[in-house]
Enzyme design. Structure first.
Site, PDB file in Angstrom:
ATOM      1  CB  SER A   1      19.595  37.459  62.246  1.00 10.86           C
ATOM      2  OG  SER A   1      19.656  36.223  61.603  1.00 10.86           O
TER       3      SER A   1
ATOM      4  CG  HIS B   1      20.362  35.677  56.701  1.00  6.07           C
ATOM      5  ND1 HIS B   1      20.846  34.400  56.726  1.00  6.07           N
ATOM      6  CD2 HIS B   1      20.843  36.278  57.833  1.00  6.07           C
ATOM      7  CE1 HIS B   1      21.585  34.217  57.823  1.00  6.07           C
ATOM      8  NE2 HIS B   1      21.601  35.347  58.513  1.00  6.07           N
TER       9      HIS B   1
END
Lengths: 439, 439, 439, 439
Positions: C296, C373
């Protein structure tokens, strides 16, 4: 994947009329023979679909007499081109090249059939045409030559590579399901509720082969029960009171009914591929399955036994034993338990004899179902006296059924033994039922 | 209808490995020739799919040399069974029944091909195999005998009755679209944006034939523009600045590009059926369409003209006229307007000559595209000088294009005239371009 | 199952004109406000679809100014019915029954939106309408009240229970794929070849959520790489020279890009469900997968670090260390190896600080991707200095990327820790990067 | 288009177990109330699907008593958050902003329902839950408050914009067809053969609305006969000996049976949309259709007439006329022809009276079917004495049926007249049957 799906919606436009570019030039109807010649000529190249449609439309209007006439025409006027064949023979004698000979000896009706297939829905009509031919052949055996061409073509068109396996279940369209009811040839399906009992429970499966051009008409289908043991009685499988087994607990797949659907495809063999493909797919879905087995009728047993009983000592039976086997069903029902047990034992012995020793005059094993499974490489696993006590089961096989077992590692060897050396591979349990040969 | 759709998702399981019942008994690899013999033998009956897969896997591993060897094997070892053929010839001499002769003269490789088709994805590999065969035939022309068997089989398997017409548009899966880009043979598609311009606007259509076994690989496709008049210049159709016409306002469907996709199916004809079916479907969707016409290249024109110019007076040109036509492109560009007009007029005359009078040594019309459309029953409608000024258009045809017109009522007669009497049906406008025959 | 499929072909008739029973009675165009009132009145009951279509057609014709006017109208004229609300308040005071109060306080625009949805394709237009509203809200923040109603309705309509997960691959229709190219928000897709590299190799996957009414428009999609280890650099995943891994050998599923597609659905959360569903489906398909992890970006890092470096000692850095981190990219490139290693180490420390300690004024963790997340129950697994050296990666995060890991057993606890107690669950490796808090 | 199709195969994975990321953390079963609270809390955000599944599983295990308890819980514990509501009221009094008030007054069970919908197959269970609620409401009318929330949500979720119209025919999957048999509420379908007679002939149609989440369960369906005139007797339509009309020759579409299928969606109106959409689609397919009409039962007529006959002179009948109408069916059968004709005429008058004059205490027209069609904008076209002589037809309406006619140009005006001014629009033929008002 979905794009594919749509493909067939177009295939399925089979019924739709041709509206424009593909129509025969003139409205007047021409004799069928002329239309067929047109179709094989240059006109067929320009207007093939329309001409093919015209021929098939005419064909559809014929009565039985007209069809017989049409088949005679195929036999006499659409055989090989004899001039061309003579030339090819001549050439072959000179250069030994068999290619032109092969082409020249092809009956013209083969190309005619291929061109008839241009019409929307043509394949379907051609299959029906062969059905009619079977009727006509009864009157006129010489038409078998026409059938040979149908058969050759269909074997190529219905090659397993072009077939599609589909699961049949309760979500299948009704117009397909009604055909399952109609075509079931082993254990009749009484009605829609009966059908549902064979399709919907979690421990039941049904699969069929389809051809893209016969889209809602199965070619052959098999019904499967998932169990935890090899079953001996068909009633145990079909009873509507049985407990349903979770599919994932099953260890055994039982092929208990296989039915061909298209009379017009008689002699084109699908069953071998179907059983093996279904076994593959089931194993993939349910890795717990270890045993693949049939529960099968033995349709030739009673007739064979009847004859055997007529020859004293033929299968090593005493006269008293023979008498017991000859008893009509009503008297069997009246036997006491010991008598029935004794008779059952004799039936087991006789069945082992029928399977393992009996041969047709041509030296082949007698039972057609046995020939099918053994020829596929299965082995005879078990004999089940009392397996099918329905009127038909009693009439055909005194109620006895058998299991054939398909085991991967042995299929080729079993097939080889059977096909080349006429050996029936059987389990030791079956072999033990054999009594010493008569005489 | 939807049940059908699903059928093909199974067909499409072509890549999937065989996991169980259908695997060759032993792990050791056998020579390809032995595997082929196995497949034709009784083993093939027991384990056909697995053996077929094994042969095709071996084949995939072969290099060019290996493939040549394989084709030689097909030629020499898989021809007809000579013993059987001799017997059939003997019998034929006695009873005149050509049936057994036809069967016995069939090369064994035909049955081999049919059995190879049992393997998942077999059809696809067989088509690729024929592609390789073409390469091998260049070295070894005798292999044409093997090709004859491929061709015979494919003509039967890819019979139009088994094909499916599908519209190709911007909602078509990318893996199909990339093949449209790759296979476009007439007016190259530069990239995905270019592709989209041919598919997405409301006045564009594209259709392809598919076979259920080559599911994401078109066999042939045609690109169509919907217009209000017969177009003369390809740029007018392909320009990305043109105004889009509402489809319902269109009167004319222009087939401006037809491409075959499968080299391995060379010689199996689909184009005739495609054009007529697409015309039908378009007429059904858009009843306002009245004119069905092509805008076609003339690939043989420049070569023919070059030769004609080499023979003084051949097509009735003065030397000065011939010189004008011989000018290289750079000098053409330098001509003044009158010069160019004069040259254009001469090109029109010459094209009329090429189309209506020129014949090959075998007496056929020279241009392959013309043969295709005229053979389908179209008529030559118009000659368009300056229709395609791309390098290829100039190189092949001095920039000239033509329209062929498909008119329902005349198709059969046109075809007949062309096929039997070698007459090119043309509009009066085209005929007027003809100058008196060269003396 | 196939019957279902067909269902949506009807849904997809969204563009089709209403031809008959459902058309507004009169041809004259009425003002939008009147049409809206009609739709909410009895006329709406008789001609709902046609009126809804008429409103949406009018809306489509509005320019920005007109739309702003329309939104103002929604705000002022289509709020709650104040008379009814007063009565409900009165009643509530008497009997304490909040039901009528809830109904009476519902802005009339909610019912208006529901009725607009009757028009074919209405859902799609309503989503676009909200997009326009965002623009208008910049000028007129009071319109947020209108947005609240859109949001409430969309949260109900786009409930995960109504969404459909679909794999996107190279067989997906082009009109869907072009949206993947357009909407990819993390690592831009250059062109169709680039797209194919993300979809076609066996170790790549892409999944999207769709809503039945936005049929060729994904709502959100995720790109996945299958690997054998947790990757630290995006280039390793995207390189077109990498070796492709057989999917069945993979142990790790890497979610390396998640993109929302519909601006008009902003604030309706799908990502959480998408990741978990995809993880489920992948695990089902490939049981060998054990690790589910992201690679990410950290979009807020550079900005945060810049500010931190402005406050001397803020994150416990010496001035020399701060200077090293402040270096412009060109000078970084000129560092010797030791210098770069030192800087990389500092970046790691700083990132750990950013992730584990930094908080917004409101006390929340700063990074939006991290919030997503961690809020889903993932844990911060690893910090990858040099993970993304693209201009954007350098600009946003000095080239650092991180992995978040989704582990079944811990998801709820992680989520709970994060949501209720603001604790960032991190691996010990990450925690070790933390230096003692700045003094 | 096909890509869409596939979408729903995923939707249909509703039965499939959650295997991985989405499972409640612990194995121990928690009380339903706690699970519901969890689902509304932060845990619901992390594990929504799994928690929703757990709630629905628990719910499935409840007996009637348990369900009643659950509904009470919804009523008492999952109403609005009273604290929040008090604050919102306070704020409203200050700033007049109804938005927060609306949100705060929403019962918490609405959000609970939305979250329950996260579970695979959740929509289906929620619809069944409302069915159970109806049972519980009989005992405990206060639960109507819970039903209001179901109804509000379902009206939004089952908005016509999300429904899909599908033709039902003989190719429809059996699991859908069995529901047609089961749900047919007007003219019972005896068995599969009867069903086939309603679906397969070329002059029959059946259409249903589906919702993507209730994929093989129709919401409502309508059966249509294509004819050349407006029929007056249901037997003429249902007879299995009638001649089948080619669809393209039909001028009239007769809606002869409309059945709602989902008790749990009671009060959510689909019929209006269904009739108009089907009329549109039929007109598109068969442009020759000009008349769209029903053949409808009049279920309230006999009861109303019975009461009217009890009030002397109520509908202007002489005592002798009243006696004739009061005759029990057996005596009616014994009437001579003149007597029966006289009685039939009286029935026609009485029906006109019932339709045009009779009103409920609340001032509404009495017959529910009439209210439906007139409310949709149809007009009362014809009264058919003797239209339905089945026991039910005689019992409910003395065998009388009526036709309602849908005419595009008049629908809005008819609806308006009926809805606002309570005027029943009727043909002059019907109006002529009215006798002068009773005195």
């Amino acid at each position: 994947m979905a794009f594919l799906g749509d493909l067939l919606t177009t295939v399925a436009d089979r019924g739709r009329a041709l509206i424009g570019f593909e129509r025969t030039g003139s409205g007047r109807r021409r004799p069928l023979a002329d239309l067929c010649e047109d179709l094989l000529s240059g006109r067929g190249e320009a207007s093939g679909m329309a001409l093919a449609q015209a021929v098939l439309d005419e064909w559809d209007r014929l009565d039985a007499e007209g069809r017989l006439g049409f088949f005679r025409l195929l036999l006499t006027h659409f055989g090989p081109d004899h001039e061309r064949l003579a030339a090819a023979l001549e050439a072959y004698r000179e250069d030994g090249d068999a290619g032109p000979l092969h082409l020249a000896s092809e009956p013209r009706r083969q190309e005619l059939f291929r061109r008839l297939n241009l019409a929307p829905g043509g394949t379907r009509v051609l299959v029906r045409m062969r059905e009619s031919l079977f009727t006509a052949m009864k009157e006129e055996p010489a038409l078998a030559a026409v059938d040979a061409d149908f058969r050759h073509l269909f074997a190529s068109w219905f090659n397993r590579g072009f077939l599609v396996l589909r699961r049949i279940d309760w979500r299948t369209p009704a117009n397909v399901l009604e055909k399952i009811i109609r075509y079931e040839a082993v254990h009749a399906i009484a009605d829609w509720d009966d059908l549902r009992r064979r399709l919907e429970p979690g421990d039941r499966r049904c699969f069929a082969f389809f051809h893209p051009q016969l889209i809602d008409d199965p070619l052959i289908f098999v019904e499967v029960a998932l169990t935890r043991e090899i079953p001996g009685r068909i009633d145990d499988l079909l009873s509507d009171e049985r407990a349903v087994l979770p599919a994932t607990s099953a260890t055994t797949a039982v092929f208990y009914s296989i039915s061909n659907c298209q009379e017009g495809l008689r002699g084109i063999s699908f069953g071998n591929f179907l059983i093996k493909q279904v076994a593959e797919d089931l194993k993939r879905e349910l890795p717990g399955l270890d045993v693949f087995v049939t529960l099968s009728p033995v349709p030739g047993f009673a007739r064979w036994l009847g004859r055997a009983l007529d020859e004293p000592g033929a299968i090593g039976l005493s006269e008293e034993e023979a008498a017991l086997l000859r008893l009509p069903q009503v008297e069997v029902a009246a036997l006491d338990e010991a008598g029935r047990a004794r008779r059952d034992k004799l039936l087991g012995h006789a069945m082992a004899d029928y399977m393992l020793r009996a041969r047709s005059p041509a030296g082949r094993i007698v039972d057609p179902v046995a020939r099918f499974h053994l020829g596929n490489g299965a082995r005879l696993e078990r004999i089940n006296v009392g397996g099918n006590l329905s009127p038909r089961g009693l009439r055909e096989a005194h109620g006895v059924m058998v299991n054939y077992r398909y085991e991967l590692a042995d299929i080729e060897a079993n097939h080889e033994a059977f096909a080349s050396r006429d050996i029936v591979v059987a389990s030791s349990a079956v072999k033990k039922l054999l009594r010493p040969p008569a005489g």
